[in-house]
Design a protein around this motif. Structure first.
Motif, PDB file in Angstrom:
ATOM      1  N   ASP A 153      35.304  35.701  38.468  1.00  0.00           N
ATOM      2  CA  ASP A 153      35.586  34.270  38.350  1.00  0.00           C
ATOM      3  C   ASP A 153      34.586  33.509  39.191  1.00  0.00           C
ATOM      4  N   ILE A 154      33.921  32.546  38.574  1.00  0.00           N
ATOM      5  CA  ILE A 154      32.980  31.697  39.325  1.00  0.00           C
ATOM      6  C   ILE A 154      33.239  30.238  38.934  1.00  0.00           C
ATOM      7  N   ASP A 155      32.652  29.315  39.699  1.00  0.00           N
ATOM      8  CA  ASP A 155      32.791  27.898  39.352  1.00  0.00           C
ATOM      9  C   ASP A 155      31.992  27.605  38.092  1.00  0.00           C
ATOM     10  N   PRO A 156      32.503  26.721  37.223  1.00  0.00           N
ATOM     11  CA  PRO A 156      31.721  26.352  36.036  1.00  0.00           C
ATOM     12  C   PRO A 156      30.415  25.679  36.449  1.00  0.00           C
ATOM     13  N   PRO A 157      29.333  25.847  35.656  1.00  0.00           N
ATOM     14  CA  PRO A 157      28.056  25.196  35.993  1.00  0.00           C
ATOM     15  C   PRO A 157      28.167  23.683  35.830  1.00  0.00           C
ATOM     16  N   SER A 158      27.309  22.943  36.553  1.00  0.00           N
ATOM     17  CA  SER A 158      27.388  21.481  36.438  1.00  0.00           C
ATOM     18  C   SER A 158      26.534  20.989  35.271  1.00  0.00           C
ATOM     19  N   LEU A 159      26.935  19.846  34.752  1.00  0.00           N
ATOM     20  CA  LEU A 159      26.294  19.258  33.566  1.00  0.00           C
ATOM     21  C   LEU A 159      25.210  18.283  34.015  1.00  0.00           C
ATOM     22  N   GLY A 160      24.014  18.398  33.421  1.00  0.00           N
ATOM     23  CA  GLY A 160      22.933  17.467  33.750  1.00  0.00           C
ATOM     24  C   GLY A 160      22.684  16.492  32.614  1.00  0.00           C
ATOM     25  N   ALA A 161      21.734  15.584  32.825  1.00  0.00           N
ATOM     26  CA  ALA A 161      21.380  14.608  31.788  1.00  0.00           C
ATOM     27  C   ALA A 161      20.916  15.338  30.529  1.00  0.00           C
ATOM     28  N   GLY A 162      21.308  14.818  29.381  1.00  0.00           N
ATOM     29  CA  GLY A 162      20.858  15.378  28.102  1.00  0.00           C
ATOM     30  C   GLY A 162      21.514  16.696  27.748  1.00  0.00           C
ATOM     31  N   GLN A 163      22.586  17.046  28.464  1.00  0.00           N
ATOM     32  CA  GLN A 163      23.193  18.367  28.227  1.00  0.00           C
ATOM     33  C   GLN A 163      24.629  18.270  27.720  1.00  0.00           C
ATOM     34  N   VAL A 164      25.080  19.380  27.139  1.00  0.00           N
ATOM     35  CA  VAL A 164      26.462  19.467  26.672  1.00  0.00           C
ATOM     36  C   VAL A 164      27.094  20.741  27.251  1.00  0.00           C
ATOM     37  N   ARG A 165      28.425  20.688  27.397  1.00  0.00           N
ATOM     38  CA  ARG A 165      29.160  21.862  27.885  1.00  0.00           C
ATOM     39  C   ARG A 165      29.887  22.497  26.703  1.00  0.00           C
ATOM     40  N   LEU A 166      29.687  23.790  26.580  1.00  0.00           N
ATOM     41  CA  LEU A 166      30.271  24.546  25.467  1.00  0.00           C
ATOM     42  C   LEU A 166      31.408  25.408  25.992  1.00  0.00           C
ATOM     43  N   PRO A 202      23.780  36.157  32.726  1.00  0.00           N
ATOM     44  CA  PRO A 202      22.866  36.422  31.607  1.00  0.00           C
ATOM     45  C   PRO A 202      23.419  35.892  30.275  1.00  0.00           C
ATOM     46  N   GLY A 203      22.640  36.108  29.224  1.00  0.00           N
ATOM     47  CA  GLY A 203      23.062  35.664  27.882  1.00  0.00           C
ATOM     48  C   GLY A 203      22.393  34.357  27.518  1.00  0.00           C
ATOM     49  N   SER A 204      21.850  34.295  26.299  1.00  0.00           N
ATOM     50  CA  SER A 204      21.102  33.094  25.894  1.00  0.00           C
ATOM     51  C   SER A 204      21.658  32.413  24.649  1.00  0.00           C
ATOM     52  N   HIS A 205      22.553  33.080  23.924  1.00  0.00           N
ATOM     53  CA  HIS A 205      22.977  32.520  22.628  1.00  0.00           C
ATOM     54  C   HIS A 205      24.505  32.544  22.528  1.00  0.00           C
ATOM     55  N   ALA A 206      25.089  31.415  22.137  1.00  0.00           N
ATOM     56  CA  ALA A 206      26.553  31.371  22.030  1.00  0.00           C
ATOM     57  C   ALA A 206      26.978  30.357  20.990  1.00  0.00           C
ATOM     58  N   ALA A 207      28.226  30.511  20.550  1.00  0.00           N
ATOM     59  CA  ALA A 207      28.836  29.514  19.661  1.00  0.00           C
ATOM     60  C   ALA A 207      30.225  29.188  20.189  1.00  0.00           C
ATOM     61  N   GLY A 208      30.632  27.949  19.982  1.00  0.00           N
ATOM     62  CA  GLY A 208      31.955  27.522  20.434  1.00  0.00           C
ATOM     63  C   GLY A 208      32.079  26.014  20.305  1.00  0.00           C
ATOM     64  N   ASP A 209      33.131  25.462  20.939  1.00  0.00           N
ATOM     65  CA  ASP A 209      33.388  24.018  20.844  1.00  0.00           C
ATOM     66  C   ASP A 209      32.758  23.277  22.009  1.00  0.00           C
ATOM     67  N   VAL A 210      32.268  22.079  21.717  1.00  0.00           N
ATOM     68  CA  VAL A 210      31.731  21.208  22.772  1.00  0.00           C
ATOM     69  C   VAL A 210      32.909  20.554  23.492  1.00  0.00           C
ATOM     70  N   ILE A 211      32.954  20.687  24.834  1.00  0.00           N
ATOM     71  CA  ILE A 211      34.088  20.117  25.583  1.00  0.00           C
ATOM     72  C   ILE A 211      33.653  18.986  26.520  1.00  0.00           C
ATOM     73  N   GLU A 212      32.355  18.760  26.676  1.00  0.00           N
ATOM     74  CA  GLU A 212      31.877  17.659  27.513  1.00  0.00           C
ATOM     75  C   GLU A 212      30.428  17.358  27.134  1.00  0.00           C
ATOM     76  N   VAL A 213      30.065  16.086  27.141  1.00  0.00           N
ATOM     77  CA  VAL A 213      28.656  15.729  26.906  1.00  0.00           C
ATOM     78  C   VAL A 213      28.211  14.740  27.974  1.00  0.00           C
ATOM     79  N   ALA A 214      26.939  14.792  28.347  1.00  0.00           N
ATOM     80  CA  ALA A 214      26.393  13.817  29.307  1.00  0.00           C
ATOM     81  C   ALA A 214      26.321  12.438  28.639  1.00  0.00           C
ATOM     82  N   ASP A 215      26.275  11.385  29.476  1.00  0.00           N
ATOM     83  CA  ASP A 215      26.323  10.007  28.955  1.00  0.00           C
ATOM     84  C   ASP A 215      25.191   9.708  27.970  1.00  0.00           C
ATOM     85  N   ASP A 216      24.027  10.365  28.181  1.00  0.00           N
ATOM     86  CA  ASP A 216      22.879  10.024  27.341  1.00  0.00           C
ATOM     87  C   ASP A 216      22.766  10.902  26.087  1.00  0.00           C
TER      88      ASP A 216
END
Ligand SMILES: NC(=O)c1ccc[n+]([C@@H]2O[C@H](COP(=O)([O-])OP(=O)(O)OC[C@H]3O[C@@H](n4cnc5c(N)ncnc54)[C@H](OP(=O)(O)O)[C@@H]3O)[C@@H](O)[C@H]2O)c1
Length: 325
Positions: free
Chosen positions: A19-32, A61-75
């Motif tokens: 268990d680790i903390d979720p990564p933070s979201l930056g500009a132009g990014q989405v959370r999956l 690790p890991g570079s490719h995934a599919a799932g639902d978008v749960i957060e998007v940056a303002d821009d």
């Protein structure tokens, strides 16, 4: 969140689930919210510190995934919360949540499920770029695909057939051969039976293959230069066999053939719009049933080490996936 973590350089057995903390979201990014992640060859190299990109430890690790978008940056403008997407990033996919640049995120058609959505990206984007843009493959030409049951190889077989080529494949073992035939391969050569170059020359009436797709390297590359047609294109995809070959320059001279490098990552940096367009084409072809990305095997996240080992042991046909749901 649950995450596979590389805390120390080494093989799959060194990876841990924690268990680790979720990564933070930056500009132009989405959370999956990751539903499915695909395993690729990079996931064998990067945790060993043997890939061109070397993240600071610890990393997911890991570079490719599919799932639902749960957060998007303002821009972010083209992706919204609730979209079901495929996304890629340099690392971070083998976790409950992944951060992806908006530009590396693609909404999945309704009839493309998350398994296929995660599985297609690496192999099919590499192979479309290789065959169409670098290899200039034409309908009716003969395409020889090495490592044809692997993640990028099977994508090259599938796309080559869809582009109207006659496809010959090399792979080990009867099971791989029988699956490859269901992808329209005309002849499968088992390269453990002896040199494949003679069989390719027989199958092409002495002419050789027009385009050769080589993700293996070493002796496979060397033999390829001896069964390539006049004006042929030998595509350098990778070195899964572990040996980077050296080409004697007299052979390309004699055949007037080309040795053509293929770097999807470099292409993406130089022309991101072209790579986005490619994903649009690939997703529409998948939705239409024109191409069929194959899921080799499914493993729950707790068995990610086994998933990586299955690929490393060359047991898999297509793309191995890891599930989080
Ligand atoms: N140029 C690019 O832009 C690009 C993009 C993506 C991937 N790649 C490269 O493409 C290569 C293949 O990636 P992948 O994801 O398709 O891997 P994969 O799924 O593991 O497939 C590799 C295939 O290569 C064959 N192979 C022959 N000798 C091998 C060996 N000593 N160890 C492992 N496999 C061996 C195996 O088939 P048999 O057992 O049937 O021989 C295997 O199915 C890697 O080098 C990767 O870095 C390049």
């Amino acid at each position: 969140m649950r995450s596979i973590v590389c805390e120390d350089w080494g093989g799959p057995e060194k990876l841990v689930l924690k268990d680790i903390d979720p990564p933070s979201l930056g500009a132009g990014q989405v959370r999956l919210k990751v539903s499915v992640a695909a395993i690729t060859f990079v996931d064998l190299l990067m945790p060993r510190g043997k890939y061109q990109i070397k993240p600071d430890l610890p990393f997911t690790p890991g570079s490719h995934a599919a799932g639902d978008v749960i957060e998007v940056a303002d821009d972010v403008t083209n992706i919204k919360v609730g979209d079901r997407v495929y996304g890629f990033a340099a690392w971070g996919a083998l976790a409950d949540e992944m951060i992806v640049d908006e530009s590396a995120c693609f909404v999945l058609p309704n009839n493309v499920n998350n398994e296929v959505g995660a599985a297609y990206g690496n192999g099919y984007a590499t192979s479309l770029y290789a065959l169409r843009d670098r290899g200039k493959l034409q309908p009716g030409e003969t395409l020889l695909v090495h490592g044809a049951a692997g993640g990028v190889g099977l994508a090259a077989v599938d796309l080559g057939r869809a582009m109207g080529a006659r496809v010959i494949a090399t792979a080990r073992g009867a099971e791989k051969a029988s699956v490859l035939r269901t992808y329209g391969v005309e002849a499968v050569i088992d390269y453990t039976d002896g040199p494949f170059k003679d069989q390719v020359n027989v199958l092409t009436d002495g002419a050789g293959a027009d385009v050769i797709y080589d993700p293996v390297g070493g002796d496979v590359f060397d033999q390829s230069l001896r069964c390539i047609n006049w004006d042929g294109r030998l595509l350098v995809i990778g070195f899964a066999g572990g040996t980077i070959p050296q080409a004697p320059a007299n052979l390309p001279l004699l055949k007037s053939c080309s040795i053509v490098g293929v770097s999807l990552g470099g292409y993406r940096q130089r022309d991101p719009t072209a790579v986005r367009d490619m994903h649009g084409i690939l997703l529409s072809w998948i939705a239409e049933g024109r191409i069929r990305p194959r899921v080799a095997a499914r493993f729950p996240v707790a068995e990610t080490i086994e998933a990586l080992q299955a690929m490393e042991n060359r047991e898999t046909i297509g793309r191995v996936i890891v599930t989080f749901d």
